[in-house]
Design a protein around this motif. Structure first.
Motif: not given
Length: 426
Positions: A20-24, A322-329, A331-336
């Motif tokens: 949540f800090l990585v996003l906020g 993009l989603f494959l790379i993001a999903g590796m590193f 949280d999937p909901n964050s990628a969404l």
């Protein structure tokens, strides 16, 4: 500006900050650096106003219902019914895991909850049936993905809230895609069963199957109420979620008498914590999405695709990568929350159906749940079964490949996603 957001987010992620800090933090830094005239109360309004939506009420209700059923008898009875029907086939216990996960997913909408609920029940039985530890762990983790596709799905609720897409249509599309993914896993179970010489259980009699149906009768009422109510238009998805909680409490406490008020309080507390985690991510994701939109990122992506003369097929390849790379590193909901706001307007401008795009996104989210090194379901299975993470990763790789094949087929055959929604809703 978007480069600054991305770089700062990656740095925070590498430093081990909470998601949540990585996003906020990048959102707040962007506000001060590029939108200094925007008043501070507007930021607070975006954080809290973004999650002040009736549709999102379905999430805490479905999470609560999933915890109730996972702690009680409903999940066990559903799995027992599935085993009585298909357990006699070659590799029957493997098929039971898939069918049981789909059945539990039809009343929970949560992949981690499915892993936790199914793990201790089915893993010992798979080992007794002759499946290797590696394959058993991989199948258990991968089959839980179907819970994100078989309605009701929390991921569909979030996607529908973000894009304004009909959740009922998403649920209908997810039914077909979820069954398709389950069948793909079943084919792989058949191949592995033949290779390892694994047979099925003894065939159950019709009388035994009738008894299993009777035992699971109350459990079967849950998906009937949820899906029947939504597709008939009697209740909304949010109302169905609320009904599922009341129904689960009644069945587990009054009919099955599995736990008392002390257990109910404990389960409520667990559900509240899980709900809080999701809503904090939704709030921060909504904030950063606001600034990404302010920076005209969707327009930039659309202009880039126009410049290289890219059509819908090329765009969807980019989306999957993009989603494959993001999903590796992450949280999937964050990628969404990060990727859908800039990509969805481009998808619709290229003529991609919102429901079809939702199926592609959700399949990618499902894949991210089991993709090493940070797949959430991998760690849930490790905690539930007490198995090393590396052992689970070794078992899950073949299922990642199966998932990618299904993703490509669904991406380029829209009819799989759209047939049932069009059949029901026109």
């Amino acid at each position: 500006m978007i480069i600054a957001i991305a770089v700062l987010g990656v740095i925070l992620l590498l430093l081990g900050f909470e998601m949540f800090l990585v996003l906020g933090i990048p959102a707040l830094v962007t506000k001060e650096a590029f939108f200094g005239r925007l008043p501070d109360p507007a930021v607070v309004q975006k954080i809290f106003g973004g999650i002040d939506h009736t549709t999102l009420l379905a999430i805490p209700f479905f999470i609560f219902a999933a915890h109730l059923m996972g702690s009680g008898q409903i999940a066990r009875n559903l799995t027992g019914l599935v085993r009585s029907l298909i357990g006699h086939t070659r590799g029957g216990m493997g098929h039971t895991v898939i069918g049981g996960s789909m059945a539990f997913g039809s009343v929970s909408g949560s992949a981690p909850a499915t892993v936790a609920a199914m793990g201790k029940m089915v893993y010992p039985e798979m080992r007794k049936s002759g499946f290797s530890q590696k394959f058993s762990l991989g199948l258990l983790v991968a089959s839980a993905e179907t819970a994100l596709l078989i309605p009701p799905s929390i991921t569909f609720i979030i996607y529908g809230w973000m894009t304004g897409t009909s959740i009922a249509r998403l649920f209908a599309g997810g039914l077909a895609v979820g069954i398709f993914l389950g069948l793909a896993f079943a084919v792989y179970v058949m191949i592995e069963s033949r290779r390892a010489g694994i047979q099925g259980d003894a065939r159950t009699t019709w009388k035994e199957r009738a008894m299993a149906v009777k035992t699971a009768g109350w459990a079967l009422g849950m998906p009937a109420i949820i899906l029947g109510g939504i597709y008939s238009g009697t209740i909304t998805p949010t109302e169905a979620a609320a009904v599922s909680v009341v129904y689960a409490i009644f069945v587990e406490m009054v009919v099955y008498r599995n736990f008392g008020f002390g257990d109910l309080f404990r389960i409520t507390e667990q559900s509240a914590i899980a709900t809080s985690v999701i809503f904090v991510l939704l709030a921060m994701g909504g904030l950063i999405s606001f600034f990404v939109t302010m920076a005209q990122v969707p327009t930039g992506i659309s202009n880039f695709l126009t410049a290289i003369d890219a059509g819908p097929l090329t765009f969807l390849i980019i989306v999957n990568v993009l989603f494959l790379i993001a999903g590796m590193f992450i949280d999937p909901n964050s990628a969404l929350l990060i990727l859908v706001p800039p990509l969805y307007p481009v998808a619709t401008s290229l003529g991609v159906d919102p429901v079809h795009f939702g199926m592609i996104v959700t399949l990618n989210i499902s894949l991210g749940m089991i993709t090493p090194p940070f797949g959430l379901d991998i760690f849930v299975a490790s905690s539930t079964l007490g198995k090393p993470v590396l052992d689970i990763i070794k078992g899950v790789w073949p299922f990642v490949l199966v998932n990618i094949i299904v993703l490509l087929i669904v991406t380029y055959v829209p009819e799989i996603s759209l047939f049932i929604p069009n059949l029901i809703f026109g």
